[in-house]
Enzyme design. Structure first.
Site, PDB file in Angstrom:
ATOM      1  N   SER A  22     -11.561 -18.129  -7.022  1.00 55.92           N
ATOM      2  CA  SER A  22     -10.291 -17.543  -7.617  1.00 55.92           C
ATOM      3  C   SER A  22     -10.725 -16.345  -8.542  1.00 55.92           C
ATOM      4  CB  SER A  22      -9.551 -18.476  -8.398  1.00 55.92           C
ATOM      5  OG  SER A  22      -8.640 -17.956  -9.208  1.00 55.92           O
TER       6      SER A  22
ATOM      7  N   TYR B 208      -8.948 -25.454 -14.275  1.00 57.60           N
ATOM      8  CA  TYR B 208      -8.572 -24.803 -12.871  1.00 57.60           C
ATOM      9  C   TYR B 208      -9.661 -23.510 -13.124  1.00 57.60           C
ATOM     10  CZ  TYR B 208      -6.771 -22.002  -9.048  1.00 57.60           C
ATOM     11  OH  TYR B 208      -6.975 -21.503  -7.741  1.00 57.60           O
TER      12      TYR B 208
HETATM   13  N1  NAP Z   1      -2.480 -19.368  -3.407  1.00 59.00           N
HETATM   14  C1  NAP Z   1      -3.377 -18.421  -4.372  1.00 59.00           C
HETATM   15  O1  NAP Z   1      -2.822 -17.354  -4.743  1.00 59.00           O
HETATM   16  C2  NAP Z   1      -4.686 -18.933  -4.525  1.00 59.00           C
HETATM   17  C3  NAP Z   1      -5.394 -17.874  -5.365  1.00 59.00           C
HETATM   18  C4  NAP Z   1      -6.838 -18.125  -5.576  1.00 59.00           C
HETATM   19  C5  NAP Z   1      -7.459 -19.206  -5.082  1.00 59.00           C
HETATM   20  N2  NAP Z   1      -6.691 -20.119  -4.429  1.00 59.00           N
HETATM   21  C6  NAP Z   1      -7.234 -21.363  -4.056  1.00 59.00           C
HETATM   22  O2  NAP Z   1      -7.119 -21.422  -2.537  1.00 59.00           O
HETATM   23  C7  NAP Z   1      -7.159 -23.145  -2.181  1.00 59.00           C
HETATM   24  C8  NAP Z   1      -5.860 -23.265  -1.298  1.00 59.00           C
HETATM   25  O3  NAP Z   1      -4.855 -23.209  -2.176  1.00 59.00           O
HETATM   26  P1  NAP Z   1      -3.245 -23.157  -1.659  1.00 59.00           P
HETATM   27  O4  NAP Z   1      -2.705 -22.111  -2.662  1.00 59.00           O
HETATM   28  O5  NAP Z   1      -3.180 -23.144  -0.276  1.00 59.00           O
HETATM   29  O6  NAP Z   1      -2.562 -24.419  -2.310  1.00 59.00           O
HETATM   30  P2  NAP Z   1      -1.489 -25.543  -1.909  1.00 59.00           P
HETATM   31  O7  NAP Z   1      -0.555 -24.491  -0.866  1.00 59.00           O
HETATM   32  O8  NAP Z   1      -1.181 -26.063  -3.336  1.00 59.00           O
HETATM   33  O9  NAP Z   1      -2.270 -26.350  -0.805  1.00 59.00           O
HETATM   34  C9  NAP Z   1      -3.364 -27.093  -1.284  1.00 59.00           C
HETATM   35  C10 NAP Z   1      -3.909 -27.975  -0.323  1.00 59.00           C
HETATM   36  O10 NAP Z   1      -4.759 -28.760  -0.972  1.00 59.00           O
HETATM   37  C11 NAP Z   1      -4.565 -30.384  -0.619  1.00 59.00           C
HETATM   38  N3  NAP Z   1      -4.736 -31.265  -1.844  1.00 59.00           N
HETATM   39  C12 NAP Z   1      -4.223 -31.118  -3.041  1.00 59.00           C
HETATM   40  N4  NAP Z   1      -4.771 -32.348  -3.859  1.00 59.00           N
HETATM   41  C13 NAP Z   1      -5.406 -33.021  -2.870  1.00 59.00           C
HETATM   42  C14 NAP Z   1      -5.985 -34.269  -2.865  1.00 59.00           C
HETATM   43  N5  NAP Z   1      -6.120 -35.008  -4.127  1.00 59.00           N
HETATM   44  N6  NAP Z   1      -6.475 -34.931  -1.751  1.00 59.00           N
HETATM   45  C15 NAP Z   1      -6.669 -33.920  -0.446  1.00 59.00           C
HETATM   46  N7  NAP Z   1      -6.116 -32.936  -0.344  1.00 59.00           N
HETATM   47  C16 NAP Z   1      -5.389 -32.441  -1.541  1.00 59.00           C
HETATM   48  C17 NAP Z   1      -3.000 -30.352  -0.057  1.00 59.00           C
HETATM   49  O11 NAP Z   1      -2.746 -31.306   0.582  1.00 59.00           O
HETATM   50  P3  NAP Z   1      -1.653 -32.424   0.521  1.00 59.00           P
HETATM   51  O12 NAP Z   1      -0.851 -32.192  -0.673  1.00 59.00           O
HETATM   52  O13 NAP Z   1      -0.817 -32.444   1.873  1.00 59.00           O
HETATM   53  O14 NAP Z   1      -2.184 -33.709   0.466  1.00 59.00           O
HETATM   54  C18 NAP Z   1      -2.917 -28.964   0.639  1.00 59.00           C
HETATM   55  O15 NAP Z   1      -3.112 -29.105   1.759  1.00 59.00           O
HETATM   56  C19 NAP Z   1      -7.078 -23.627  -3.434  1.00 59.00           C
HETATM   57  O16 NAP Z   1      -8.749 -24.089  -3.627  1.00 59.00           O
HETATM   58  C20 NAP Z   1      -6.976 -22.731  -4.576  1.00 59.00           C
HETATM   59  O17 NAP Z   1      -7.527 -22.890  -5.767  1.00 59.00           O
HETATM   60  C21 NAP Z   1      -5.271 -19.922  -4.143  1.00 59.00           C
END
Ligand code: NAP
Length: 244
Positions: free
Chosen positions: A144, A157
């Site tokens: 990130s 985070y």
């Molecule tokens: N979106 C952004 O702008 C952004 C920017 C920089 C980095 N990121 C990174 O990209 C990655 C994906 O983020 P996202 O935005 O796609 O997040 P998201 O929409 O909140 O999705 C998170 C995913 O992680 C799973 N998850 C969360 N806690 C879990 C646990 N305890 N056990 C198993 N699975 C778990 C969730 O599955 P369930 O809830 O269905 O179990 C879901 O599939 C993360 O590492 C985040 O830090 C995102």
């Protein structure tokens, strides 16, 4: 059968029930990969599986990575499905509270560090025997912007993502001799539930979708990409063809 760039590659994407993980899974499947989705909820995973191209050839695994032994359960189920692993994408992650460190609760600290940093370390360690049987294997961590420059209120985070950058470099250096590539990607702001929770006032429609940020992941997943130990920006790859 057309030979697609990820044809026959077995790819586990953690946190792929929705968000960036699911976007990567859809684009991997489009490029011929055999995908294993992962998340905590069976019903959601069933729906996500159903929207993948050629859905019968893919699978999903349910495992809570915040539970003790969560990553072990995931690995055991993976071994029952496949004898090798070509690509591992660590997309599961949680945001935790946006709170100054002075008031940051330890319980949230522990959970964020565990899910975002400790589990990606453990899972990589546990699936290493399967990666060693893979074809030019590739491990991709998700970092990130706040994992490169710290920012107020991003607490555990941000710290977990600094850790992910370090983890990437140490694994890359240790696995170089075995030709297992390890890289990190910063997706940049992407239209997901996590982003909406972090920036509730933002209009999500101005952001790239998870599928938009997927090309760099496809490029890293290819058997013939050679870089390791690098930290890449998904934004630099939007609109680019990862096959070229
Ligand atoms: N979106 C952004 O702008 C952004 C920017 C920089 C980095 N990121 C990174 O990209 C990655 C994906 O983020 P996202 O935005 O796609 O997040 P998201 O929409 O909140 O999705 C998170 C995913 O992680 C799973 N998850 C969360 N806690 C879990 C646990 N305890 N056990 C198993 N699975 C778990 C969730 O599955 P369930 O809830 O269905 O179990 C879901 O599939 C993360 O590492 C985040 O830090 C995102």
């Amino acid at each position: 059968m057309t030979n697609k760039i990820l044809s026959g590659r077995v790819c586990l994407i953690t946190g792929s029930s929705r968000g960036i993980g699911l976007g990567i899974a859809r684009v991997f499947a489009d490029n011929g990969a055999i995908v294993i989705l992962h998340g905590r909820d069976k019903a959601t995973l069933g729906q996500s599986l159903a929207i993948l191209p050629e859905s019968p050839k893919h699978n999903y695994i349910v495992a809570d990575l915040n539970e003790l032994e969560g990553s072990k359960k995931l690995t055991e189920r993976l071994i029952r499905l496949h004898a090798k692993l070509d690509v591992l994408v660590h997309s599961a992650g949680i945001l935790g509270p946006k709170t100054p460190l002075a008031a940051y609760p330890q319980k949230d600290w522990d959970e964020v560090i565990r899910v975002n940093l400790t589990v990606p370390f453990l899972l990589t360690q546990e699936v290493l025997p399967l990666l060693r049987k893979g074809d030019h294997p590739s491990v991709i961590f998700i970092s990130s912007g706040v994992g490169r420059v710290g920012r107020a209120d991003w607490g555990a985070y941000a710290v977990s993502k600094f850790g992910v950058e370090g983890l990437t470099q140490v694994w890359a250096d240790e696995l170089r001799g075995e030709n297992i590539r390890v890289n990190a990607v910063n997706p940049g702001g992407t239209r997901t539930q996590m982003r909406a929770a972090a920036y509730p006032e933002e209009d999500p429609m101005i952001l790239p979708t998870p599928e938009d940020v997927a090309p760099v992941f496809v490029w890293l997943a290819r058997a013939d990409t050679n870089i390791s130990g690098q930290s890449l920006e998904a934004r630099d790859w939007i609109g680019r063809d990862p096959a070229s």
